[in-house]
Design a protein around this motif. Structure first.
Motif, PDB file in Angstrom:
ATOM      1  N   LEU A 155       7.836  16.008  10.695  1.00 29.84           N
ATOM      2  CA  LEU A 155       8.177  15.803  12.102  1.00 29.84           C
ATOM      3  C   LEU A 155       9.653  16.148  12.308  1.00 29.84           C
ATOM      4  CD1 LEU A 155       6.354  14.811  14.400  1.00 29.84           C
ATOM      5  CD2 LEU A 155       7.295  12.529  14.078  1.00 29.84           C
ATOM      6  N   LYS A 156       9.899  17.030  13.272  1.00 30.12           N
ATOM      7  CA  LYS A 156      11.275  17.429  13.616  1.00 30.12           C
ATOM      8  C   LYS A 156      12.058  17.872  12.378  1.00 30.12           C
ATOM      9  CE  LYS A 156      11.307  14.377  17.599  1.00 30.12           C
ATOM     10  NZ  LYS A 156      11.937  13.247  18.322  1.00 30.12           N
ATOM     11  N   GLY A 157      11.377  18.643  11.522  1.00 36.61           N
ATOM     12  CA  GLY A 157      12.044  19.214  10.355  1.00 36.61           C
ATOM     13  C   GLY A 157      12.186  18.285   9.174  1.00 36.61           C
ATOM     14  N   ARG A 158      11.609  17.079   9.249  1.00 32.06           N
ATOM     15  CA  ARG A 158      11.738  16.118   8.150  1.00 32.06           C
ATOM     16  C   ARG A 158      10.354  15.757   7.611  1.00 32.06           C
ATOM     17  NH1 ARG A 158      16.942  13.865   8.078  1.00 32.06           N
ATOM     18  NH2 ARG A 158      16.229  12.111   6.789  1.00 32.06           N
ATOM     19  N   TRP A 159      10.219  15.799   6.291  1.00 34.23           N
ATOM     20  CA  TRP A 159       8.978  15.381   5.647  1.00 34.23           C
ATOM     21  C   TRP A 159       8.928  13.864   5.612  1.00 34.23           C
ATOM     22  CZ3 TRP A 159       5.285  18.873   4.635  1.00 34.23           C
ATOM     23  CH2 TRP A 159       5.669  20.221   4.650  1.00 34.23           C
ATOM     24  N   ARG A 160       7.723  13.297   5.750  1.00 34.07           N
ATOM     25  CA  ARG A 160       7.590  11.856   5.944  1.00 34.07           C
ATOM     26  C   ARG A 160       6.564  11.258   4.983  1.00 34.07           C
ATOM     27  NH1 ARG A 160       5.047  11.004  10.630  1.00 34.07           N
ATOM     28  NH2 ARG A 160       6.190   9.211  11.410  1.00 34.07           N
ATOM     29  N   TRP A 161       6.972  10.190   4.305  1.00 29.31           N
ATOM     30  CA  TRP A 161       6.084   9.381   3.485  1.00 29.31           C
ATOM     31  C   TRP A 161       6.229   7.936   3.941  1.00 29.31           C
ATOM     32  CZ3 TRP A 161       3.504  10.406  -1.488  1.00 29.31           C
ATOM     33  CH2 TRP A 161       3.379  11.782  -1.741  1.00 29.31           C
ATOM     34  N   HIS A 162       5.158   7.165   3.811  1.00 28.68           N
ATOM     35  CA  HIS A 162       5.282   5.773   4.232  1.00 28.68           C
ATOM     36  C   HIS A 162       4.664   4.813   3.227  1.00 28.68           C
ATOM     37  CE1 HIS A 162       1.282   5.833   6.810  1.00 28.68           C
ATOM     38  NE2 HIS A 162       1.132   6.397   5.645  1.00 28.68           N
ATOM     39  N   VAL A 163       5.154   3.560   3.324  1.00 34.01           N
ATOM     40  CA  VAL A 163       4.652   2.446   2.521  1.00 34.01           C
ATOM     41  C   VAL A 163       4.321   1.324   3.493  1.00 34.01           C
ATOM     42  CG1 VAL A 163       5.146   0.837   0.638  1.00 34.01           C
ATOM     43  CG2 VAL A 163       6.230   3.106   0.660  1.00 34.01           C
ATOM     44  N   LEU A 164       3.160   0.700   3.333  1.00 32.27           N
ATOM     45  CA  LEU A 164       2.762  -0.419   4.188  1.00 32.27           C
ATOM     46  C   LEU A 164       2.829  -1.727   3.413  1.00 32.27           C
ATOM     47  CD1 LEU A 164      -0.401   0.857   6.121  1.00 32.27           C
ATOM     48  CD2 LEU A 164       1.975   0.865   6.858  1.00 32.27           C
ATOM     49  N   VAL A 165       3.227  -2.776   4.132  1.00 30.49           N
ATOM     50  CA  VAL A 165       3.263  -4.119   3.548  1.00 30.49           C
ATOM     51  C   VAL A 165       2.465  -5.041   4.448  1.00 30.49           C
ATOM     52  CG1 VAL A 165       4.756  -6.110   3.187  1.00 30.49           C
ATOM     53  CG2 VAL A 165       5.425  -3.899   2.293  1.00 30.49           C
ATOM     54  N   LYS A 166       1.573  -5.834   3.848  1.00 32.92           N
ATOM     55  CA  LYS A 166       0.773  -6.808   4.596  1.00 32.92           C
ATOM     56  C   LYS A 166       1.008  -8.195   4.011  1.00 32.92           C
ATOM     57  CE  LYS A 166      -3.087  -3.509   5.052  1.00 32.92           C
ATOM     58  NZ  LYS A 166      -4.533  -3.323   4.776  1.00 32.92           N
ATOM     59  N   ALA A 167       0.927  -9.205   4.876  1.00 33.73           N
ATOM     60  CA  ALA A 167       1.043 -10.577   4.385  1.00 33.73           C
ATOM     61  C   ALA A 167       0.549 -11.538   5.448  1.00 33.73           C
ATOM     62  CB  ALA A 167       2.486 -10.915   4.014  1.00 33.73           C
ATOM     63  N   THR A 168      -0.057 -12.634   5.007  1.00 31.82           N
ATOM     64  CA  THR A 168      -0.442 -13.686   5.953  1.00 31.82           C
ATOM     65  C   THR A 168       0.747 -14.588   6.260  1.00 31.82           C
ATOM     66  OG1 THR A 168      -1.171 -15.030   4.083  1.00 31.82           O
ATOM     67  CG2 THR A 168      -2.858 -13.724   5.219  1.00 31.82           C
ATOM     68  N   GLU A 169       1.768 -14.554   5.417  1.00 28.14           N
ATOM     69  CA  GLU A 169       2.951 -15.401   5.579  1.00 28.14           C
ATOM     70  C   GLU A 169       4.086 -14.573   6.198  1.00 28.14           C
ATOM     71  OE1 GLU A 169       5.629 -17.684   6.173  1.00 28.14           O
ATOM     72  OE2 GLU A 169       3.920 -18.720   5.226  1.00 28.14           O
ATOM     73  N   PRO A 170       4.472 -14.832   7.457  1.00 31.17           N
ATOM     74  CA  PRO A 170       5.506 -14.018   8.119  1.00 31.17           C
ATOM     75  C   PRO A 170       6.836 -14.022   7.387  1.00 31.17           C
ATOM     76  CG  PRO A 170       4.383 -15.435   9.709  1.00 31.17           C
ATOM     77  CD  PRO A 170       3.927 -15.858   8.356  1.00 31.17           C
ATOM     78  N   LEU A 217       0.853  -1.192   0.000  1.00 33.47           N
ATOM     79  CA  LEU A 217       0.000   0.000   0.000  1.00 33.47           C
ATOM     80  C   LEU A 217       0.884   1.236   0.000  1.00 33.47           C
ATOM     81  CD1 LEU A 217      -1.800  -2.272   1.386  1.00 33.47           C
ATOM     82  CD2 LEU A 217      -3.033  -0.378   2.448  1.00 33.47           C
ATOM     83  N   GLY A 218       0.576   2.180  -0.890  1.00 29.83           N
ATOM     84  CA  GLY A 218       1.316   3.429  -0.914  1.00 29.83           C
ATOM     85  C   GLY A 218       2.263   3.479  -2.095  1.00 29.83           C
ATOM     86  N   PRO A 219       3.111   4.511  -2.067  1.00 27.48           N
ATOM     87  CA  PRO A 219       3.421   5.415  -0.954  1.00 27.48           C
ATOM     88  C   PRO A 219       2.368   6.497  -0.772  1.00 27.48           C
ATOM     89  CG  PRO A 219       4.683   6.042  -2.882  1.00 27.48           C
ATOM     90  CD  PRO A 219       3.931   4.808  -3.261  1.00 27.48           C
ATOM     91  N   ALA A 220       2.354   7.054   0.449  1.00 28.01           N
ATOM     92  CA  ALA A 220       1.444   8.141   0.783  1.00 28.01           C
ATOM     93  C   ALA A 220       2.095   8.983   1.876  1.00 28.01           C
ATOM     94  CB  ALA A 220       0.109   7.587   1.282  1.00 28.01           C
ATOM     95  N   PRO A 221       1.711  10.250   1.976  1.00 28.69           N
ATOM     96  CA  PRO A 221       2.234  11.060   3.084  1.00 28.69           C
ATOM     97  C   PRO A 221       1.764  10.474   4.425  1.00 28.69           C
ATOM     98  CG  PRO A 221       1.158  12.433   1.430  1.00 28.69           C
ATOM     99  CD  PRO A 221       0.811  11.022   1.114  1.00 28.69           C
ATOM    100  N   CYS A 222       2.617  10.485   5.433  1.00 27.53           N
ATOM    101  CA  CYS A 222       2.199  10.049   6.767  1.00 27.53           C
ATOM    102  C   CYS A 222       1.119  10.996   7.282  1.00 27.53           C
ATOM    103  CB  CYS A 222       3.384  10.070   7.738  1.00 27.53           C
ATOM    104  SG  CYS A 222       4.672   8.879   7.342  1.00 27.53           S
ATOM    105  N   PRO A 223       0.214  10.513   8.153  1.00 24.77           N
ATOM    106  CA  PRO A 223      -0.795  11.418   8.728  1.00 24.77           C
ATOM    107  C   PRO A 223      -0.170  12.658   9.368  1.00 24.77           C
ATOM    108  CG  PRO A 223      -1.357   9.150   9.214  1.00 24.77           C
ATOM    109  CD  PRO A 223      -0.011   9.116   8.557  1.00 24.77           C
ATOM    110  N   ILE A 224       0.962  12.492  10.061  1.00 24.66           N
ATOM    111  CA  ILE A 224       1.743  13.654  10.504  1.00 24.66           C
ATOM    112  C   ILE A 224       2.862  13.784   9.479  1.00 24.66           C
ATOM    113  CG2 ILE A 224       3.120  14.668  12.350  1.00 24.66           C
ATOM    114  CD1 ILE A 224       1.578  12.936  14.322  1.00 24.66           C
ATOM    115  N   ALA A 225       2.647  14.659   8.499  1.00 23.55           N
ATOM    116  CA  ALA A 225       3.483  14.669   7.300  1.00 23.55           C
ATOM    117  C   ALA A 225       4.886  15.210   7.541  1.00 23.55           C
ATOM    118  CB  ALA A 225       2.798  15.490   6.203  1.00 23.55           C
TER     119      ALA A 225
END
Length: 739
Positions: free
Chosen positions: A697-712, A687-695
């Motif tokens: 923080l401490k002078g740094r812009w933040r984007w995140h990517v999420l990964v999901k899986a049923t297999e660890p 999922l993503g990338p997308a801006p973090c909800p708090i875009a």
């Protein structure tokens, strides 16, 4: 013939280094031992992970020193460090760094802070007859007093005790030494700020508690146990009874508690059972105090370690049990590398050492409930409070329609809560008020142009504080004075919006001027043990109203609290985070459990604009099952899948330049999708990338990517790969928040 060792260094590299073992250090250079080694132009402390390894292709530098007589890390702890490195995608050096107190990584003082010592006076000769004493002390009666005091104390005593408690003079003691009757000696004295703390041993267990203890002891040690007990059911007494049998057998144990719950009162309860067998490991202790506690456990002088998440690494000898109290608490997740979760680490360490794990909570996490439903965790319930006292009645107050006190203005203060507080104060009872937001107001806004004062370093509004007056960022700590005029349009009057604990305290003090009030939040408890002093005053009946943030919601046991008010239950309910409902349920249910613990009973008032939300309704019913029945299906298809149904990892790219943060996140997402298709048979959901909800923080812009899986294993492969190669990207497996 030269011998070589592999040494892991506390730096972000994925492999160990090879060093030559000097013959004079060979007996100390063993797996788990700390060594001092040269790295370029400096020296650092590392940990030996293997010996008798092949010679490297280039000339190896020699180990400089080996300060440990015994390895600092046992075999199981060394293996635990390797697991943390693999599972969380952390460089092995950073994983091992978490296992030892910070003071033991100092190259200037590799042996750690010097142990505390006591100057002791000990008799070395006896004068058995009165005649001998008359002759020896004929001209010095003070020396005779000192001699006989030492004799009465068994022949030796700390100098401090003799001078301060018994009032003896230094000259009299010096005289005994000159006569050859006594000598001075320095003996090790562990620095322990909790020394002398103890409360009476717990009372006899109830029939329910005895049933749970018997069930736990009958469960195979390799099967983790969950104690799901309503608030006030005495889970702590069950832990202590199980640990008593562990310690009686000569084994050791670890008791993990949330950071905020590690109070002198908690330590006193444990010491009431185990006495001086208890060592406390806590971030509020000095380096010397932590090092002394660690050494006492490592030498087997103390067998029970108590502390927050990092105590899961305590070097307890013959470890047989680990208790994780309030296992649902998010404070068990480490916020910096390595981003481990102490509950999960406890399960792995117990498996490595053949120990038993006991998880406890009134509001267990959905992950733990899922394991229990699968039969991988044995669940025992304590459905009743001690003494069969009823759980407090909960009244949900709808802030959209409930009558409010006219004087409240911006404070959501209804007449129902007002009358309940006034009635409790009139009866001499105590009140707890929860508002999970610090400050005086949430933000400052110009009424003319609508401008809001933001933090220059974070994408978040500055919070208004009035003690001391300032605008403050709760994320980076930036602070500025409260302006008298708008920076955009110049209008002089600006309005404060939202509600914080400071404003609530101000309003309550005006509303109930005779009440003794204390506020507990990060602003009032920043000094060492500050919140413990507040709780002590509450326990002694010196406070009428205790108000604050989530730190007042858990673990407090005050029988005289008959009214609990949740002033605004919605503060975290609508955050863009899949755990928002779960956290709200746990917080409201936990704070509701502070009421009615004494014979007077109690009542809880939950003020909300979402009275029909399943988290609010389940908390009002004190029902974990009711909450889980609605929440768990919401995290499974056809809804977006989230834990406990899938594993989750989060990759956060940050940079002072917004475009570079976005570009980095896009690169991570593209790599993940390519690897997923080419090597993992599309086992991952990306999922993503997308801006973090708090875009920002401490002078740094933040984007995140999420990964999901049923297999660890699929998540593990990408976490390790990105953890080893990505720069400027934070890898967080099993995140507890997505903000």
């Amino acid at each position: 013939m030269s011998r070589f060792a592999e040494v892991v260094l506390p730096i972000p590299v994925p492999r160990p280094y090879t060093y030559e073992i000097p013959p004079e250090l060979a007996y100390r250079v063993v797996p788990g031992a700390r060594v001092v080694v040269p790295v370029q132009r400096r020296r650092v402390v590392g940990v030996v992970t293997a010996v008798a390894v092949a010679a490297p292709a280039v000339t190896a530098k020699a180990i400089v020193a080996a300060p440990d007589e015994e390895p600092a890390l046992t075999g199981p702890l060394l293996e635990l460090g390797r697991w943390i490195s693999r599972y969380y995608g952390t460089p092995p050096g950073w994983a091992l760094r978490a296992l030892l107190p910070g003071a033991l990584w100092s190259v200037q003082r590799p042996a750690g802070p010097a142990e505390g010592t006591d100057r002791v006076v000990a008799l070395v000769a006896t004068l058995p007859s009165l005649l001998e004493r008359e002759r020896a002390f004929k001209r010095s009666p003070k020396r005779r007093v000192a001699y006989e005091a030492l004799e009465a104390l068994g022949g030796s005593a700390p100098m401090r005790h003799l001078l301060e408690r018994l009032g003896l003079s230094r000259a009299a003691l010096d005289g005994l030494v000159r006569l050859g009757l006594a000598r001075y000696a320095d003996v090790a004295r562990p620095r322990d700020p909790f020394a002398g703390l103890s409360s009476p041993p717990p009372p006899e267990l109830t029939a329910d508690q005895r049933r749970v203890v018997a069930g736990i002891l009958a469960t195979p040690p390799e099967t983790p146990v969950l104690i799901q007990g309503v608030t006030g059911s005495g889970k702590t007494l069950v832990y202590l009874d199980v640990l008593r049998s562990v310690v009686a057998s000569g084994a050791g144990a670890i008791l993990l508690v949330p950071e905020i719950a590690l109070t002198p009162q908690t330590v006193a309860r444990v010491r009431g059972v185990f006495g001086d067998q208890v060592a406390v490991l806590h971030s509020a202790l000095s380096d010397g105090e932590r090092a002394d506690a660690w050494r006492a456990l490592r030498r087997g002088e103390r067998r029970v370690a108590v502390g927050p998440r990092s105590a899961v690494f305590a070097p307890v000898q013959r470890l047989a049990a680990i208790v994780v109290d309030e296992e649902h608490e998010s404070s068990y997740k480490q916020g910096s590398t390595p981003r481990y979760h102490a509950r999960d680490v406890a399960l792995v360490r117990a498996r490595l050492e053949g120990a038993r794990v006991i998880l406890g909570s009134a509001t267990p996490s959905l992950e733990t409930l899922h394991l229990a439903a699968q039969g991988r965790v044995a669940r025992f319930e304590l459905p009743q409070r001690i003494g069969a006292r009823p759980l407090p009645a909960v009244e949900v107050v709808d802030l959209r329609s409930a009558e409010r006190v006219p004087e409240a203005r911006g404070v959501p203060w209804t007449t129902a809560l007002d009358e309940a507080v006034r009635g409790a104060l009139g009866r001499g009872d105590q009140v707890i008020l929860l508002l999970n937001r610090r400050g005086f107001a949430t933000y400052l806004q110009c009424h003319a142009c609508g401008d809001v004062r933001d933090c220059p370093h974070c994408a978040i509004a500055l919070t208004v504080h009035q003690t001391p007056p300032a605008l403050r960022c709760h994320y980076c700590g930036h602070e500025e004075t409260i302006p008298t005029a708008c920076r955009m349009c110049g209008k002089e009057i600006q309005r404060m919006r939202g509600l914080g604990t400071q404003q609530l305290e101000h309003f309550v003090a005006l509303r109930f001027p005779a009440a003794r009030i204390a506020r507990m939040d990060l602003d009032t408890t920043s000094s060492k043990w500050a919140h413990h002093r507040v709780l002590e005053r509450m326990a002694q009946g010196k406070l009428d109203i205790l108000l604050g943030t989530q730190m007042i919601a858990k673990g407090l046991d005050f029988p005289n609290v008959t009214v609990v008010g949740v002033v605004d239950a919605d503060t975290g309910l609508h955050l863009p985070d899949f755990r928002a409902g779960e956290r709200t349920f746990q917080l409201v249910a936990q704070v509701a459990g502070r009421a009615g613990r004494g014979p007077k009973g109690g009542r809880v008032y939950v003020q909300t604009r979402a009275p029909d939300h399943h988290a609010i309704r389940a908390a009002a019913a004190h029902s974990v099952a009711q909450f889980a029945a609605v929440e768990v299906p919401l995290r499974a298809p056809p809804h977006p899948a989230y834990p406990p149904h899938v594993g989750l990892a989060r990759f956060v790219a940050s940079d002072p330049v917004a475009a570079r943060a976005q570009e980095s996140a896009e690169g991570v997402a593209a790599w993940l999708r390519r690897v997923n298709a080419e090597r993992l048979q599309n086992a991952l959901g990306v999922l993503g990338p997308a801006p973090c909800p708090i875009a920002r923080l401490k002078g740094r812009w933040r984007w995140h990517v999420l990964v999901k899986a049923t297999e660890p294993r699929a998540i593990g492969r990408v976490v390790r790969a990105l953890g080893a190669r990505a720069r400027g990207v934070v890898v967080d497996r099993d995140p507890v928040t997505l903000l």
